[in-house]
Design a protein around this motif. Structure first.
Motif, PDB file in Angstrom:
ATOM      1  N   ASN A   1       0.833  -1.195   0.000  1.00 51.54           N
ATOM      2  CA  ASN A   1       0.000   0.000   0.000  1.00 51.54           C
ATOM      3  C   ASN A   1       0.871   1.250   0.000  1.00 51.54           C
ATOM      4  OD1 ASN A   1      -2.316  -1.572   0.153  1.00 51.54           O
ATOM      5  ND2 ASN A   1      -2.478  -1.395   2.384  1.00 51.54           N
ATOM      6  N   GLY A   2       0.250   2.369  -0.269  1.00 51.47           N
ATOM      7  CA  GLY A   2       0.913   3.661  -0.151  1.00 51.47           C
ATOM      8  C   GLY A   2       0.047   4.601   0.673  1.00 51.47           C
ATOM      9  N   TYR A   3       0.706   5.516   1.359  1.00 52.86           N
ATOM     10  CA  TYR A   3      -0.020   6.452   2.229  1.00 52.86           C
ATOM     11  C   TYR A   3       0.582   7.849   2.104  1.00 52.86           C
ATOM     12  CZ  TYR A   3      -1.451   2.051   4.414  1.00 52.86           C
ATOM     13  OH  TYR A   3      -1.934   0.787   4.644  1.00 52.86           O
ATOM     14  N   GLY A   4      -0.276   8.855   2.115  1.00 55.58           N
ATOM     15  CA  GLY A   4       0.222  10.222   2.230  1.00 55.58           C
ATOM     16  C   GLY A   4       0.819  10.466   3.597  1.00 55.58           C
ATOM     17  N   SER A   5       0.420   9.640   4.580  1.00 59.11           N
ATOM     18  CA  SER A   5       0.913   9.666   5.965  1.00 59.11           C
ATOM     19  C   SER A   5       0.512  10.955   6.698  1.00 59.11           C
ATOM     20  CB  SER A   5       2.432   9.470   6.022  1.00 59.11           C
ATOM     21  OG  SER A   5       2.817   8.249   5.415  1.00 59.11           O
TER      22      SER A   5
END
Length: 498
Positions: free
Chosen positions: A195-199
């Motif tokens: 997954n990817g996240y803007g965090s």
């Protein structure tokens, strides 16, 4: 089938080359002649082929693709690229390891970078995140020190677990991220399977000026796959480029990786009353309270043609926003707004945004000029603002961001001229001058101001009049104007002298 004719070999200036294997020499045994400029060009360019690697996220892979809107989110944002279901936007994505250098192995235990550049009609929007929803620190003072602890020991030049754990043990806010890093998800099997996240927390605002706080989530449609330490060690022994190879080959065979983009949304009122700081980068928002809202699908479907030009020189920065999306009070994000763009200007040059991979797909008009490798063409307008030159780029109030109401503090762009008296002290100074000083002042001003356009002369005369009527009249006469006519034209009430 007729053989394809090879393109003609040239120098960087375009001159065709007749022999690219034999240096120009005085006799068959030499010495070399300095007039062999094509040889000199090759040597000189070779000596300069390397640029500084990124301090973090040094090793990465990238690809082009599309982002397609699948759900209406216009109640939260007026961003044009999210304005309607089905709309597509070109993207470039770079994945990376964080701590390792450019020669590091892909399958090491490390956080992965997940950076997306949306080439929208309103400029580039960069979402620069990781494969984890949190980070090790929440205060930017600690970021540089954290990275030092993950790099090489300044004496031994070795990666040092004592440095890493010494820092983490003194910074308990790192525990959430450390737990993720050493969990089963600490070594992704590939970039496609994470997954990817803007965090960070970001802001969104709609066309009514309503503000929302949001978090971005890219969920892989390939499913989560990870490696054990033993599997990673075996892979590294066989191939240090596993992630790069997997991404490139998947796209080449048409197995295009996809992610679904979601947002979490929090209102300013919810943020003000939330039980912890919602802008804390070391914490997530509970999904039960702030459920994921689908936005669209990201697909990668084209590999770069030149790794260096398109991946190594790709520059992502959290400060690249578009109308409808902006920053938040997150302290780490606030620091990154400056640090990333500054790092790119150091590494790639002040005009890094003009490189093809970084260049917006929409028209660009600004007042930045010159610097190394400037490529702007047709920018005949001046390089200062404000100006009154016809055709020069102007700001537009419809793109003004809404104010933030953070408790009793309001974050906004306050008018620096409002409620300020710009004339009284200038007039007081003028009235201190004797007649000779006043005349010399008027003549000196007229000698310079008289070379400006007529509309500029009249605009400036209005300021002199507001400071002192006599001041305005003396300069007007020195410029060759009839003071009475100028006062009528400018609407100056000169019935009472200043």
């Amino acid at each position: 089938m007729e053989a394809r004719k090879a393109p003609r070999l040239t120098t960087a200036d375009g001159r065709p080359i007749g022999d690219n294997q034999n240096a120009l020499t005085a006799g068959p045994r030499g010495p070399l002649l300095i007039q062999d400029v094509q040889l000199l060009e090759q040597i000189q360019h070779f000596n300069r082929e390397r640029i500084p690697e990124r301090v973090v996220h040094a090793k990465g892979s990238g690809a082009y693709g599309t982002f397609t809107v699948t759900n209406d989110v216009t109640r939260y944002t007026k961003a044009a690229f999210l304005s309607e279901v089905g709309k597509q936007t070109e993207v470039f994505v770079r994945f990376s390891t964080v701590a390792g250098e450019r020669g590091a192995a892909d399958a090491e235990r490390d956080v992965r970078g997940f950076a997306v550049k949306f080439y929208t009609e309103e400029g580039n929007f960069d979402l620069v995140g990781n494969n984890t929803p949190v980070f090790f620190v929440r205060d930017p003072y600690k970021f540089q020190m954290f990275i030092h602890s993950q790099k090489r020991h300044p004496k031994t030049n070795l990666r040092d677990p004592d440095m890493q754990w010494d820092f983490w043990s003194l910074c308990p806010e790192s525990l959430h991220q450390v737990t993720i890093l050493f969990s089963d998800r600490g070594i992704p099997a590939s970039y496609r399977h994470m997954n990817g996240y803007g965090s960070h927390t970001y802001s969104m605002y709609n066309d009514r000026g309503e503000l929302f706080w949001v978090k971005f989530h890219f969920k892989t449609q390939q499913g989560i796959k990870c490696l054990t330490d033993e599997e990673a060690a075996r892979l590294i022994g066989e191939d240090r480029e596993t992630h790069q190879r997997d991404l490139y080959e998947a796209i080449e065979r048409g197995d295009y990786p996809r992610w679904t983009l979601y947002i979490q949304v929090m209102t300013p009122e919810q943020a003000e009353n939330f039980r912890w700081n919602p802008f804390d980068l070391t914490k997530v928002w509970p999904h039960a309270e702030f459920p994921l809202i689908e936005v669209g699908v990201l697909e990668l479907n084209r590999n770069p043609e030149n790794y260096f030009a398109e991946v190594e020189q790709a520059a992502f920065k959290p400060s690249a926003f578009v109308p409808g999306i902006g920053p938040s009070p997150d302290k780490m994000l606030q620091a990154r707004l400056m640090s990333y763009a500054d790092a790119h200007r150091y590494r790639l040059g002040v005009n890094y945004q003009q490189l093809k991979v970084n260049r917006p797909r929409c028209p660009v008009h600004h007042y930045q000029r010159d610097g190394f490798m400037a490529q702007i063409e047709g920018s005949g307008h001046p390089n200062y603002f404000p100006n009154s030159i016809p055709g020069s780029p102007q700001d537009d109030p419809i793109y003004k961001e809404p104010a933030w109401h953070l408790g009793e503090v309001i974050v906004d762009r306050y008018d620096s001229r409002k409620d300020h008296d710009d004339y009284t002290q200038a007039g007081n100074l003028y009235r201190l001058f004797d007649e000779g000083q006043k005349d010399r002042l008027a003549r000196a001003i007229a000698a310079s101001l008289g070379q400006a356009r007529l509309e500029v002369q009249k605009r400036q005369l209005g300021h002199f009049y507001r400071a002192d009527v006599d001041y305005g009249r003396r300069v007007a006469r020195a410029l060759g104007f009839d003071p009475a006519a100028i006062e009528a034209e400018l609407g100056i009430d000169a019935s009472v002298a200043g």
